[in-house]
Scaffold this motif. Structure first.
Motif, PDB file in Angstrom:
ATOM      1  N   TYR B 131       0.838  -1.212   0.000  1.00 25.28           N
ATOM      2  CA  TYR B 131       0.000   0.000   0.000  1.00 25.28           C
ATOM      3  C   TYR B 131       0.869   1.257   0.000  1.00 25.28           C
ATOM      4  CZ  TYR B 131      -3.134  -3.719   1.423  1.00 25.28           C
ATOM      5  OH  TYR B 131      -3.813  -4.903   1.490  1.00 25.28           O
ATOM      6  N   VAL B 170     -10.989  -9.018   0.220  1.00 26.55           N
ATOM      7  CA  VAL B 170     -11.750  -7.792   0.470  1.00 26.55           C
ATOM      8  C   VAL B 170     -10.881  -6.768   1.201  1.00 26.55           C
ATOM      9  CG1 VAL B 170     -13.765  -6.822   1.657  1.00 26.55           C
ATOM     10  CG2 VAL B 170     -13.960  -8.990   0.415  1.00 26.55           C
ATOM     11  N   ASP B 171     -10.101  -7.220   2.170  1.00 24.55           N
ATOM     12  CA  ASP B 171      -9.207  -6.305   2.891  1.00 24.55           C
ATOM     13  C   ASP B 171      -8.230  -5.626   1.929  1.00 24.55           C
ATOM     14  OD1 ASP B 171     -10.383  -6.936   5.285  1.00 24.55           O
ATOM     15  OD2 ASP B 171      -8.826  -8.349   5.917  1.00 24.55           O
ATOM     16  N   ALA B 173      -8.516  -5.296  -1.344  1.00 26.46           N
ATOM     17  CA  ALA B 173      -9.253  -4.453  -2.294  1.00 26.46           C
ATOM     18  C   ALA B 173      -9.634  -3.120  -1.645  1.00 26.46           C
ATOM     19  CB  ALA B 173     -10.499  -5.190  -2.771  1.00 26.46           C
ATOM     20  N   GLU B 174     -10.073  -3.191  -0.402  1.00 25.42           N
ATOM     21  CA  GLU B 174     -10.510  -1.985   0.287  1.00 25.42           C
ATOM     22  C   GLU B 174      -9.345  -1.003   0.466  1.00 25.42           C
ATOM     23  OE1 GLU B 174     -11.945  -2.607   4.303  1.00 25.42           O
ATOM     24  OE2 GLU B 174     -13.677  -1.333   3.857  1.00 25.42           O
ATOM     25  N   ARG B 175      -8.200  -1.534   0.868  1.00 27.14           N
ATOM     26  CA  ARG B 175      -7.034  -0.668   1.060  1.00 27.14           C
ATOM     27  C   ARG B 175      -6.641   0.025  -0.238  1.00 27.14           C
ATOM     28  NH1 ARG B 175      -3.558  -1.408   5.575  1.00 27.14           N
ATOM     29  NH2 ARG B 175      -2.397   0.297   4.588  1.00 27.14           N
ATOM     30  N   MET B 177      -8.613   0.524  -2.944  1.00 24.04           N
ATOM     31  CA  MET B 177      -9.664   1.439  -3.390  1.00 24.04           C
ATOM     32  C   MET B 177      -9.713   2.686  -2.518  1.00 24.04           C
ATOM     33  SD  MET B 177     -10.812   0.248  -6.183  1.00 24.04           S
ATOM     34  CE  MET B 177     -12.423   0.965  -6.578  1.00 24.04           C
ATOM     35  N   ASP B 178      -9.338   2.533  -1.249  1.00 21.72           N
ATOM     36  CA  ASP B 178      -9.301   3.693  -0.353  1.00 21.72           C
ATOM     37  C   ASP B 178      -8.255   4.719  -0.796  1.00 21.72           C
ATOM     38  OD1 ASP B 178     -11.367   2.884   1.207  1.00 21.72           O
ATOM     39  OD2 ASP B 178     -10.152   2.149   2.882  1.00 21.72           O
ATOM     40  N   LEU B 205     -17.603  -7.765  -1.125  1.00 24.62           N
ATOM     41  CA  LEU B 205     -17.130  -6.432  -1.510  1.00 24.62           C
ATOM     42  C   LEU B 205     -18.256  -5.417  -1.392  1.00 24.62           C
ATOM     43  CD1 LEU B 205     -14.968  -7.428  -4.599  1.00 24.62           C
ATOM     44  CD2 LEU B 205     -14.106  -6.205  -2.585  1.00 24.62           C
ATOM     45  N   ARG B 208     -18.878  -4.073   1.923  1.00 23.24           N
ATOM     46  CA  ARG B 208     -17.895  -3.070   2.380  1.00 23.24           C
ATOM     47  C   ARG B 208     -17.969  -1.790   1.553  1.00 23.24           C
ATOM     48  NH1 ARG B 208     -12.825  -4.927   4.652  1.00 23.24           N
ATOM     49  NH2 ARG B 208     -13.271  -6.869   5.718  1.00 23.24           N
ATOM     50  N   ILE B 210     -17.940  -1.541  -1.794  1.00 27.87           N
ATOM     51  CA  ILE B 210     -17.351  -1.573  -3.139  1.00 27.87           C
ATOM     52  C   ILE B 210     -18.338  -2.304  -4.046  1.00 27.87           C
ATOM     53  CG2 ILE B 210     -15.373  -2.260  -4.533  1.00 27.87           C
ATOM     54  CD1 ILE B 210     -13.707  -2.240  -1.939  1.00 27.87           C
TER      55      ILE B 210
END
Lengths: 310, 310
Positions: B131, B170-171, B173-175, B177-178, B205, B208, B210
């Protein structure tokens, strides 16, 4: 050696019956003619891998399909049906039924066509004449307590006639099922169908009283659609799927790949979705690798190549 | 030259955007290194066939991926973006972003991993370190008005770690996309996923925040599941699909076929279901046949083989 994340996928049946067509539809469309003893070993290995329904051969005259000219030898080599197994064979006429019954078969399949051109080429009859051809076969088979399946070929497209109207397929299917057949198999003989078309055909059959509890699907992978179409049919309630071990029937080196849906690719999809098949994928892949060796070329099944190459 | 029975299939989006990855993900995984001029012609022909979004190249150091060592030559040969086309390239770090911006690119893609082993092998970093690597890239790209896609690799299985838990994907992807990325592409890098798994990942997703309006799917056909999985994702609301013309990236003669979903097989399925893509299938097949000639082997796409052999 199995697909990850096994879980129940929404909308799929809990259990799917695989109707294995490798020894018949598969080998019939391979250039190499396989000896009867090899076919017997192939079928025995498929049964040992958990496939309970295997189409073994065809009683069409040998001059029509030389690859199936050894039906007697294959069935004699296998011995009688038993232990809950089903070994249907194609039967075109009463002479074929005589031969099937002499060999102790308890399940047969007739094979109609939805299109005129293919009816003429495959049966030497018109679409309307085919019913008279199959009627006495089905009548006697049922009277003798046999299980009877009805194929309809060219359900989506026909190489000479193009797209095939849904109504035409439903008419053919209804006529054949009205003879009393237990199961209908919808054949995408040239592999051109897509998911919406599958849905519409199943819907139209249902509207005529032929529900998905009596319907099997039979896709060829010519245009890469076989598994996607099969999964669409399963979501619509179908629970019997035709497939050929190793994707037999289409050589990966030929210009046009025309093989059946590979049983291994189907099993991968189903086991991944938590759907039971009773198949031991590892044993099945080993069988297909062995069969590919007999045919002198690699298997066109992606799963076979991935697992056997690993 | 198109799939029969064009009709709207229930549950599919009316229009699908194909994100063509042949020139990058496809050619990166071919043994043959293709000259820059050939890549330029390939991309131009793909654009002429109606593909509006084409991943052109990668700005990773040439010592990592020699097949992409000619990024400057390819992009210079293509000239500036224009006429609504998008030509993203992979960018791993700020040096890569410098190069992309110097060449006038307006779209980039970063590429994270859901698993530790692949993060180490592909990025030489841990999952949590990736990240920090991508953050300054995305920040500056967004400030400069660029469109940014985030890939997540190994979303279903990992060759070293086995099945990959949905929560872990998902974790990741979220990081990513954030950071502010516009689109998330879920990569089944080794092609092991199945339809129920696809559904569950998309659902997780969505939970969360997304949604499928920001999600693309990227399947490899190693186990023959690519099209079935793609169709499952489309029914769940996804409308951007990654595919490679001719199924590039996997040789049909190799032991393990690892190519991308073939764009042609996808287009056949979508056009048959009445879904618009803007692609001229005939022109696309011609392009893939030409490219296969450049690579010296037949295309692994079933549609290419069926149509070009006909």
């Amino acid at each position: 050696m199995r697909s990850p994340q096994v879980e129940a996928a929404s909308g799929l049946p809990e259990q799917v019956t695989i109707y294995e067509v490798g020894p018949r539809d598969g080998l019939q469309n391979e250039k190499t003619v396989v000896p009867a003893a090899t076919k017997v070993e192939f079928i025995r290995r498929l049964e040992a891998a958990g496939l309970g329904t295997i189409e073994t051969t065809s009683f069409v005259p040998a001059r029509w399909v030389p690859q199936m000219g050894d039906a007697e030898d294959v069935l004699a080599g296998l011995g009688p049906d038993g232990r809950g197994r089903r070994r249907p064979a194609l039967v075109p006429n009463e002479r074929g039924l005589d031969r099937a019954e002499e060999l102790g078969l308890t399940a047969i399949a007739i094979f109609g066509s939805a299109t005129e051109t293919f009816a003429q080429k495959n049966l030497n009859r018109s679409v309307s004449e085919q019913y008279a051809m199959f009627e006495p076969v089905v009548e006697r088979a049922l009277a003798d307590g046999m299980w009877v399946r009805a194929y309809v070929s060219m359900c989506f497209g026909d190489p000479w006639e193009g797209p095939v109207p849904v109504g035409q397929v439903v008419d053919t299917a209804e006529r054949l099922m009205d003879l009393g057949c237990h199961e209908l198999s919808l054949g995408d003989t040239i592999g051109v169908g897509t998911t919406g078309h599958v849905h519409r055909l199943l819907e139209a059959l249902g509207a005529r009283g032929i529900g998905t509890d009596r319907v099997a699907v039979h896709f060829h992978d010519t245009y890469g659609q076989a598994l996607a179409n099969t999964m669409a049919a399963l979501r619509d309630g179908v629970s019997v799927v035709d497939a050929a071990a190793g994707g037999l029937g289409g050589c990966p080196y030929a210009k046009s790949a025309t093989g059946n849906l590979a049983t291994e690719d189907l099993v991968w999809a189903l086991h991944g979705a938590g759907v039971e098949t009773g198949v031991d994928l590892e044993a099945l892949v080993e069988t297909s690798v062995w069969m590919a060796g007999q045919l002198g070329r690699p298997s066109p099944s992606n799963v076979v190549r991935a697992l056997a190459g690993a």
